[in-house]
Scaffold this active site. Structure first.
Site, short mmCIF file in Angstrom:
data_model
loop_
_atom_site.label_atom_id
_atom_site.label_comp_id
_atom_site.label_asym_id
_atom_site.label_seq_id
_atom_site.Cartn_x
_atom_site.Cartn_y
_atom_site.Cartn_z
N GLU A 119 2.47 -9.24 15.35
CA GLU A 119 2.17 -9.43 13.92
C GLU A 119 3.45 -9.58 13.11
OE1 GLU A 119 0.45 -10.00 11.47
OE2 GLU A 119 -1.55 -9.16 11.53
N ASP A 120 3.32 -10.17 11.93
CA ASP A 120 4.48 -10.23 11.03
C ASP A 120 4.61 -8.93 10.24
OD1 ASP A 120 2.16 -10.76 9.57
OD2 ASP A 120 3.02 -12.41 8.43
N PHE A 157 6.91 -7.16 -2.28
CA PHE A 157 6.47 -8.39 -1.62
C PHE A 157 7.65 -9.01 -0.88
CE2 PHE A 157 4.84 -12.61 -0.88
CZ PHE A 157 3.56 -12.29 -0.42
N ASP A 179 0.19 -4.11 6.58
CA ASP A 179 0.20 -3.67 5.19
C ASP A 179 -0.92 -2.64 5.03
OD1 ASP A 179 0.59 -3.64 2.43
OD2 ASP A 179 -0.31 -5.58 2.07
N ARG A 219 8.74 -19.65 4.68
CA ARG A 219 8.65 -19.08 6.03
C ARG A 219 9.90 -19.38 6.86
NH1 ARG A 219 3.20 -17.58 6.99
NH2 ARG A 219 1.65 -18.85 5.94
P1 IMP Z 1 -3.09 -6.22 5.97
O1 IMP Z 1 -4.36 -6.74 6.51
O2 IMP Z 1 -3.25 -5.64 4.59
O3 IMP Z 1 -2.38 -5.24 6.90
O4 IMP Z 1 -2.13 -7.44 5.72
C1 IMP Z 1 -1.58 -8.15 6.72
C2 IMP Z 1 -1.26 -9.56 6.28
O5 IMP Z 1 -1.00 -9.67 4.88
C3 IMP Z 1 0.00 -9.99 6.96
O6 IMP Z 1 -0.26 -10.59 8.22
C4 IMP Z 1 0.61 -10.96 5.96
O7 IMP Z 1 0.13 -12.26 6.19
C5 IMP Z 1 0.11 -10.49 4.61
N1 IMP Z 1 1.14 -9.70 3.89
C6 IMP Z 1 1.12 -8.38 3.62
N2 IMP Z 1 2.20 -7.98 2.96
C7 IMP Z 1 2.96 -9.10 2.78
C8 IMP Z 1 4.26 -9.34 2.17
O8 IMP Z 1 4.93 -8.44 1.63
N3 IMP Z 1 4.70 -10.62 2.22
C9 IMP Z 1 4.00 -11.63 2.80
N4 IMP Z 1 2.81 -11.45 3.38
C10 IMP Z 1 2.30 -10.19 3.39
#
Ligand code: IMP
Length: 207
Positions: free
Chosen positions: A126-127, A180, A130, A193
């Protein structure tokens, strides 16, 4: 001899001694309010994680599942450093829509490849984790589709925003604050990206 030239539609600097082109990005210099991790930091940490993963999956066959699009740069750097039998799969799981910087609560999963994961040990790459929603839904999906085990390897972890408190990624390259983040695969409105480092977006560029 250093001279500007055009390669494709991009401005580059031609270093004729080493015979390479250095790309000049057209992004504003103050796009990142703060650089959190440089290319060097990322490569160093990725190697440490790759060693750990190779040790943990020794004598297993691992399916490396890249989550598109954000994890693509991390995935490609990580896999080159692994020393374990593996296959690649790709999946798209998105919880963000358009320009918003808040999570929508829904995750749309689309297969980029028809997943071959039955009875296999899957490592999600994963990147960023959050709220945890994406990884929770993805893990459920993979287990429901026959994966033997599912673990998470994430480039970034933003624990302060976690809603799914039980979700603990096994491998984390870096923890980040509640800001962010962009670069090295992470986008804002599908852009940036390609930046090779990771940083916090300057609020003046948030529309
Ligand atoms: P989650 O489902 O809330 O854990 O979010 C995961 C996804 O939200 C990641 O795979 C990202 O694509 C996006 N995301 C969450 N935080 C950021 C950020 O700070 N910058 C860019 N994308 C984010």
């Amino acid at each position: 001899e250093i001279m500007p030239s055009l390669v494709g539609s991009e401005m580059c600097i031609r270093d004729s001694i080493n015979n390479v082109f250095w790309r000049l990005t057209m992004y504003p210099e103050d796009l990142m309010e703060k650089v959190l991790f440089t290319e060097e930091d990322i490569q160093k940490r990725t190697l440490e994680l790759a060693k750990e993963i190779s040790q943990d999956y020794k004598e297993k066959e691992i399916v490396l599942l890249c989550t598109l699009k954000g994890a693509i740069l991390f995935f490609s750097d990580l896999v080159k450093k692994l020393d374990v039998d593996n296959t690649f799969e790709f999946i798209r799981a998105s919880s963000y829509i358009g320009k918003t910087t808040d999570t929508s609560g829904n995750v749309r999963i689309t297969n980029a490849t028809s997943l071959d994961i039955k009875n296999k040990d899957v490592l999600i790459v994963e990147d960023i984790v959050d709220t945890g929603l994406t990884c929770v839904r993805l893990t459920e999906y993979l287990l429901a589709n026959g994966a033997k085990s599912v673990e998470i390897c994430t480039l970034l972890d933003k624990p302060s925003r976690r809603v799914y408190k039980d979700l603990k990624p096994k491998y984390v390259a870096f923890k980040v604050p509640d800001c962010f983040i962009l670069g090295y695969g992470l986008d804002y409105d599908e852009k940036y990206r390609d930046i090779p480092k990771i940083g916090v977006i300057n609020p003046k560029y948030i529309k």
